[in-house]
Design a protein around this motif. Structure first.
Motif, PDB file in Angstrom:
ATOM      1  N   GLY A  22       1.209  -1.014   0.118  1.00 36.41           N
ATOM      2  CA  GLY A  22       0.010  -0.034   0.118  1.00 36.41           C
ATOM      3  C   GLY A  22       0.603   1.534   0.351  1.00 36.41           C
ATOM      4  N   LYS A  23       2.325   1.011   0.418  1.00 40.33           N
ATOM      5  CA  LYS A  23       2.901   2.127   0.041  1.00 40.33           C
ATOM      6  C   LYS A  23       3.241   2.583  -0.871  1.00 40.33           C
ATOM      7  N   LYS A  24       4.281   3.725  -1.660  1.00 45.70           N
ATOM      8  CA  LYS A  24       4.912   4.217  -2.857  1.00 45.70           C
ATOM      9  C   LYS A  24       5.542   5.495  -2.691  1.00 45.70           C
ATOM     10  N   VAL A  25       6.695   4.598  -3.088  1.00 49.10           N
ATOM     11  CA  VAL A  25       8.275   5.328  -4.014  1.00 49.10           C
ATOM     12  C   VAL A  25       8.137   5.959  -5.004  1.00 49.10           C
ATOM     13  N   ARG A  26       8.425   7.686  -4.974  1.00 44.05           N
ATOM     14  CA  ARG A  26       8.925   8.112  -5.677  1.00 44.05           C
ATOM     15  C   ARG A  26      10.162   8.558  -6.221  1.00 44.05           C
ATOM     16  N   PHE A  27      10.214   7.707  -7.394  1.00 43.71           N
ATOM     17  CA  PHE A  27      12.162   7.961  -7.563  1.00 43.71           C
ATOM     18  C   PHE A  27      11.843   9.620  -8.013  1.00 43.71           C
ATOM     19  N   TYR A  28      13.079  10.449  -8.148  1.00 44.02           N
ATOM     20  CA  TYR A  28      12.918  11.759  -8.510  1.00 44.02           C
ATOM     21  C   TYR A  28      14.776  11.794  -8.596  1.00 44.02           C
ATOM     22  N   PHE A  45      15.154   8.671  -3.412  1.00 46.88           N
ATOM     23  CA  PHE A  45      13.302   8.212  -3.840  1.00 46.88           C
ATOM     24  C   PHE A  45      13.063   8.844  -2.281  1.00 46.88           C
ATOM     25  N   THR A  46      11.897   8.387  -2.363  1.00 44.06           N
ATOM     26  CA  THR A  46      10.917   9.364  -0.648  1.00 44.06           C
ATOM     27  C   THR A  46       9.974   8.665  -1.083  1.00 44.06           C
ATOM     28  N   ILE A  47       9.224   8.558   0.124  1.00 44.47           N
ATOM     29  CA  ILE A  47       7.875   7.740  -0.205  1.00 44.47           C
ATOM     30  C   ILE A  47       7.105   9.067  -0.248  1.00 44.47           C
ATOM     31  N   ASP A  48       6.114   8.508  -1.079  1.00 48.15           N
ATOM     32  CA  ASP A  48       4.890   9.540  -1.473  1.00 48.15           C
ATOM     33  C   ASP A  48       3.934   8.690  -2.064  1.00 48.15           C
ATOM     34  N   ASN A  49       2.871   8.939  -1.368  1.00 49.32           N
ATOM     35  CA  ASN A  49       1.646   7.813  -1.078  1.00 49.32           C
ATOM     36  C   ASN A  49       0.612   8.864  -2.019  1.00 49.32           C
ATOM     37  N   ASP A  50       0.973  10.227  -3.117  1.00 44.74           N
ATOM     38  CA  ASP A  50       0.126  11.217  -3.986  1.00 44.74           C
ATOM     39  C   ASP A  50       1.145  10.781  -4.747  1.00 44.74           C
ATOM     40  N   SER A  51       0.039   9.513  -5.530  1.00 38.60           N
ATOM     41  CA  SER A  51       1.456   9.016  -7.168  1.00 38.60           C
ATOM     42  C   SER A  51       0.441   9.799  -8.219  1.00 38.60           C
ATOM     43  N   ARG A  52      -0.515  10.741  -7.982  1.00 35.45           N
ATOM     44  CA  ARG A  52      -1.143  11.419  -9.436  1.00 35.45           C
ATOM     45  C   ARG A  52      -0.891  11.499 -10.621  1.00 35.45           C
ATOM     46  N   ASN A  53       0.463  12.254 -10.361  1.00 34.52           N
ATOM     47  CA  ASN A  53       1.264  12.687 -11.806  1.00 34.52           C
ATOM     48  C   ASN A  53       2.550  11.728 -11.829  1.00 34.52           C
ATOM     49  N   ALA A  54       2.186  10.211 -11.983  1.00 33.65           N
ATOM     50  CA  ALA A  54       3.131   8.873 -12.472  1.00 33.65           C
ATOM     51  C   ALA A  54       2.674   9.068 -13.545  1.00 33.65           C
ATOM     52  N   VAL A  55       4.323   9.157 -14.599  1.00 40.92           N
ATOM     53  CA  VAL A  55       3.856   8.390 -15.499  1.00 40.92           C
ATOM     54  C   VAL A  55       4.434   7.239 -15.620  1.00 40.92           C
ATOM     55  N   VAL A  56       5.173   6.722 -14.461  1.00 43.65           N
ATOM     56  CA  VAL A  56       5.849   5.044 -15.237  1.00 43.65           C
ATOM     57  C   VAL A  56       5.805   5.052 -13.587  1.00 43.65           C
ATOM     58  N   GLU A  57       4.682   3.572 -13.489  1.00 41.86           N
ATOM     59  CA  GLU A  57       4.949   2.850 -12.102  1.00 41.86           C
ATOM     60  C   GLU A  57       5.048   1.597 -12.436  1.00 41.86           C
ATOM     61  N   PHE A  66       7.336   5.113  -8.475  1.00 39.31           N
ATOM     62  CA  PHE A  66       6.805   5.617  -9.299  1.00 39.31           C
ATOM     63  C   PHE A  66       7.571   6.602  -9.377  1.00 39.31           C
ATOM     64  N   VAL A  67       7.464   7.045 -10.604  1.00 39.81           N
ATOM     65  CA  VAL A  67       8.857   8.084 -10.927  1.00 39.81           C
ATOM     66  C   VAL A  67       7.270   9.326 -11.989  1.00 39.81           C
ATOM     67  N   GLU A  68       7.536  10.896 -11.496  1.00 45.99           N
ATOM     68  CA  GLU A  68       6.342  11.708 -11.770  1.00 45.99           C
ATOM     69  C   GLU A  68       6.380  12.484 -13.326  1.00 45.99           C
ATOM     70  N   ASP A  69       5.936  12.829 -14.281  1.00 49.28           N
ATOM     71  CA  ASP A  69       6.053  13.673 -15.301  1.00 49.28           C
ATOM     72  C   ASP A  69       7.410  14.560 -15.114  1.00 49.28           C
ATOM     73  N   ALA A  70       7.747  15.000 -14.252  1.00 52.14           N
ATOM     74  CA  ALA A  70       8.140  16.378 -14.225  1.00 52.14           C
ATOM     75  C   ALA A  70      10.152  15.818 -13.707  1.00 52.14           C
ATOM     76  N   ASP A  71       9.178  14.258 -13.773  1.00 51.33           N
ATOM     77  CA  ASP A  71      11.003  13.750 -13.509  1.00 51.33           C
ATOM     78  C   ASP A  71      11.528  12.563 -14.395  1.00 51.33           C
ATOM     79  N   LEU A  72      11.045  12.892 -15.398  1.00 54.88           N
ATOM     80  CA  LEU A  72      10.924  11.706 -16.659  1.00 54.88           C
ATOM     81  C   LEU A  72      12.759  12.014 -17.717  1.00 54.88           C
TER      82      LEU A  72
END
Length: 99
Positions: A22-28, A45-57, A66-72
């Motif tokens: 249930g947890k989420k890890v964002r790579f940036y 990386f950071t623990i970030d449970n808001d993956s609304r802007n994820a483009v890859v997961e 996941f990775v957000e659009d801003a870091d692609l």
């Protein structure tokens, strides 16, 4: 782009970071680092449970990475493979250019 997490890296995230399903890890990207794909930048990386802007997961054992659009841009067309390095007792990143 795709993200792959090795079994050993997944176990490291569970043991060292305390991640549970249930947890989420964002790579940036972060400035003032080093990586083989971007000079002057490193991956973090950071623990970030808001993956609304994820483009890859990817989801491994109920944990979302996941990775957000801003870091692609950081990946420069490479896939991300996350593994565990036993000598340094840390996760390490490998950037693989798809064929």
């Amino acid at each position: 782009m795709k993200i792959q997490i090795s079994d050993k890296a997944l176990q490291w995230f569970k043991d060292e970071v305390g991640l549970e399903p249930g947890k989420k890890v964002r790579f940036y990207s972060q400035i003032y680092g080093t990586s083989p794909v971007q000079e002057g930048y490193a991956l973090a990386f950071t623990i970030d449970n808001d993956s609304r802007n994820a483009v890859v997961e990817t989801v491994s054992d109920g944990i979302t990475f996941f990775v957000e659009d801003a870091d692609l841009w950081f990946f420069n067309g490479h896939d991300l493979f996350v593994d565990y390095n036993e000598k340094s007792d840390e996760v390490e990143y490998d950037y693989i250019k798809p064929e």
